[in-house]
Design an enzyme around this catalytic site. Structure first.
Site, short mmCIF file in Angstrom:
data_model
loop_
_atom_site.label_atom_id
_atom_site.label_comp_id
_atom_site.label_asym_id
_atom_site.label_seq_id
_atom_site.Cartn_x
_atom_site.Cartn_y
_atom_site.Cartn_z
N ARG A 189 -6.23 5.24 -4.82
CA ARG A 189 -5.00 4.69 -4.24
C ARG A 189 -4.73 5.22 -2.84
O ARG A 189 -3.81 4.75 -2.17
CB ARG A 189 -3.80 5.05 -5.13
CG ARG A 189 -3.63 4.22 -6.40
CD ARG A 189 -3.12 2.79 -6.14
NE ARG A 189 -2.00 2.73 -5.22
CZ ARG A 189 -0.73 3.01 -5.54
NH1 ARG A 189 -0.42 3.39 -6.75
NH2 ARG A 189 0.23 2.90 -4.63
N LYS A 190 -5.50 6.20 -2.38
CA LYS A 190 -5.20 6.83 -1.10
C LYS A 190 -5.75 6.00 0.07
O LYS A 190 -6.58 5.11 -0.10
CB LYS A 190 -5.77 8.25 -1.06
CG LYS A 190 -5.23 9.15 -2.17
CD LYS A 190 -3.72 9.26 -2.10
CE LYS A 190 -3.16 10.23 -3.13
NZ LYS A 190 -3.00 9.66 -4.47
N GLY A 191 -5.30 6.34 1.28
CA GLY A 191 -5.69 5.57 2.47
C GLY A 191 -7.17 5.60 2.75
O GLY A 191 -7.74 4.62 3.25
#
Length: 382
Positions: A189-191
């Site tokens: 879910r992280k950038g």
């Protein structure tokens, strides 16, 4: 629920941006023969990530929780100690404190940024307090000038939980350099992501060396021994953990790090468009940024008015295959901690925030669709 769904017509809450360049990097690791952790790809990524954070050292690990745990162990945290933790965060932050045998003490947050309130931290300092973990909420840095002054005055360590913050800035400085030690996540879910992964970063060579040793069972890494002509026999002089990041993950992260400006730019464009489309919606407040910092828009959580039924809004969005979720946790309310103290601002955000789709793969049409659906759902959920 369209959270990471690839279903036709669905707008997922989150989605990784991975492509041919990442696949090619994995192929190179396959051909190298070193796919385990702490190898050449990890070493290269650590150098590149430390430079991106403006610090001297990075230790690539399996996840951010591992990085937080190592940071606490490197500071000698153990039973009888208390560590003040920002309350509005995924409970992994508090769990890392529990892993050491110490006690997490939760401090309330600012209503506008959801980052820890320095005044609340100051009020929680006691005779057993040894340190503070600030959280960059949804990738927005906390008030590190005030927190740094407070912890220095009280003789406490300060750790930046930068799980969501790769690429964020505070007063012109990059996330990772905002406290003496920082921990990052590379979850899906992280950038930037390799599926699962993390890193500890620091300018403190002793902290980095301790973390690196404990991340590899308490031994010098096998890669560090590679190429020697003698037969070194490692000696275990303290217990460690298997917290290493695989070279497969590190190879992906090298590509993702190079793409970070592109990916952050797209997220910011999505956030700017949401802000314009939702500015006049009665019943919600879009998130914002103070002028002295930039976030990563890891997520986009609107705060609903007290009279809006969040569950009904969520149901209406999900019926249209639009992903959504609550913001994050008010950690002090989780029974695992057995906490009696109150954090009213965090608890209020926990009740009223709603995260809507935010990732670099959103099209302009997706953003328009989500905003229109959210506007209608809020209007019909009073």
């Amino acid at each position: 629920m369209a959270e990471q769904s690839g279903a036709p017509g669905a707008v997922s809450l989150g989605r990784p941006s991975l492509g041919e360049a990442e696949l090619a990097a994995v192929g190179e690791v396959f051909r190298s023969g070193w796919v385990a952790g702490a190898g050449p790809a990890c070493h290269a990524f650590e150098e590149e990530f430390a430079a991106a954070c403006g610090v001297g050292h990075a230790v690539a690990v399996a996840n951010c929780t591992a990085a937080l745990h190592l940071a606490l162990l490197a500071h000698g945290v153990g039973p009888g100690d208390e560590v003040i933790v920002a309350d509005y965060t995924f409970p992994a932050t508090g769990h890392a404190v529990l892993f050491t045998g110490a006690t997490p003490v939760f401090a309330d947050v600012r209503a506008d940024t959801a980052t820890v309130d320095p005044d609340a931290v100051a009020a929680m300092v006691g005779p057993r307090t040894v340190g503070v973990i600030a959280v960059d909420a949804a990738g927005l840095p906390a008030d590190y000038a005030d927190l740094g002054e407070l912890t220095a005055r009280c003789g406490l360590f300060l750790v930046e939980d930068a799980a969501c913050a790769a690429g964020a800035t505070y007063r012109g400085r990059p996330a990772g350099s905002l406290a003496p030690v920082a921990a990052f996540s590379f979850h899906g879910r992280k950038g930037i992501t390799c599926g699962e992964g993390g890193a500890l970063v620091t300018d403190d060579a002793a902290v980095a060396a301790k973390a690196r040793k404990l991340a590899a069972f308490g031994l010098e890494s096998a890669w560090a021994r590679e190429g020697r002509t003698d037969l070194p026999i490692p000696v275990f002089d303290e217990p460690g953990y298997n917290y290493k990041l695989s070279d497969l993950g590190a190879a992906i992260m090298r590509v993702q790090l190079a793409r970070l400006p592109e990916l952050l730019g797209r997220r910011r464009a999505v956030a700017d468009r949401y802000a314009a489309l939702l500015a006049d919606v009665d019943g919600l407040v879009p998130p914002g940024e103070p002028g002295d910092r930039t976030g990563t828009w890891q997520s986009y959580a609107v705060t609903l008015a007290p009279g809006v039924d969040r569950g009904r809004v969520a149901a209406m969005l999900r019926e249209q295959d639009i992903g959504c979720n609550f913001g994050t946790y008010a950690s002090h309310l989780q029974p695992v901690y057995g906490v009696r103290e109150a954090c009213p601002v965090s608890a209020d955000l926990f009740r009223r925030q709603l995260a809507i789709p935010m990732h670099a793969e959103l099209s302009d049409a997706d953003v328009e669709r989500v905003a229109a659906a959210l506007r209608k759902a809020v209007e019909n959920s009073r």
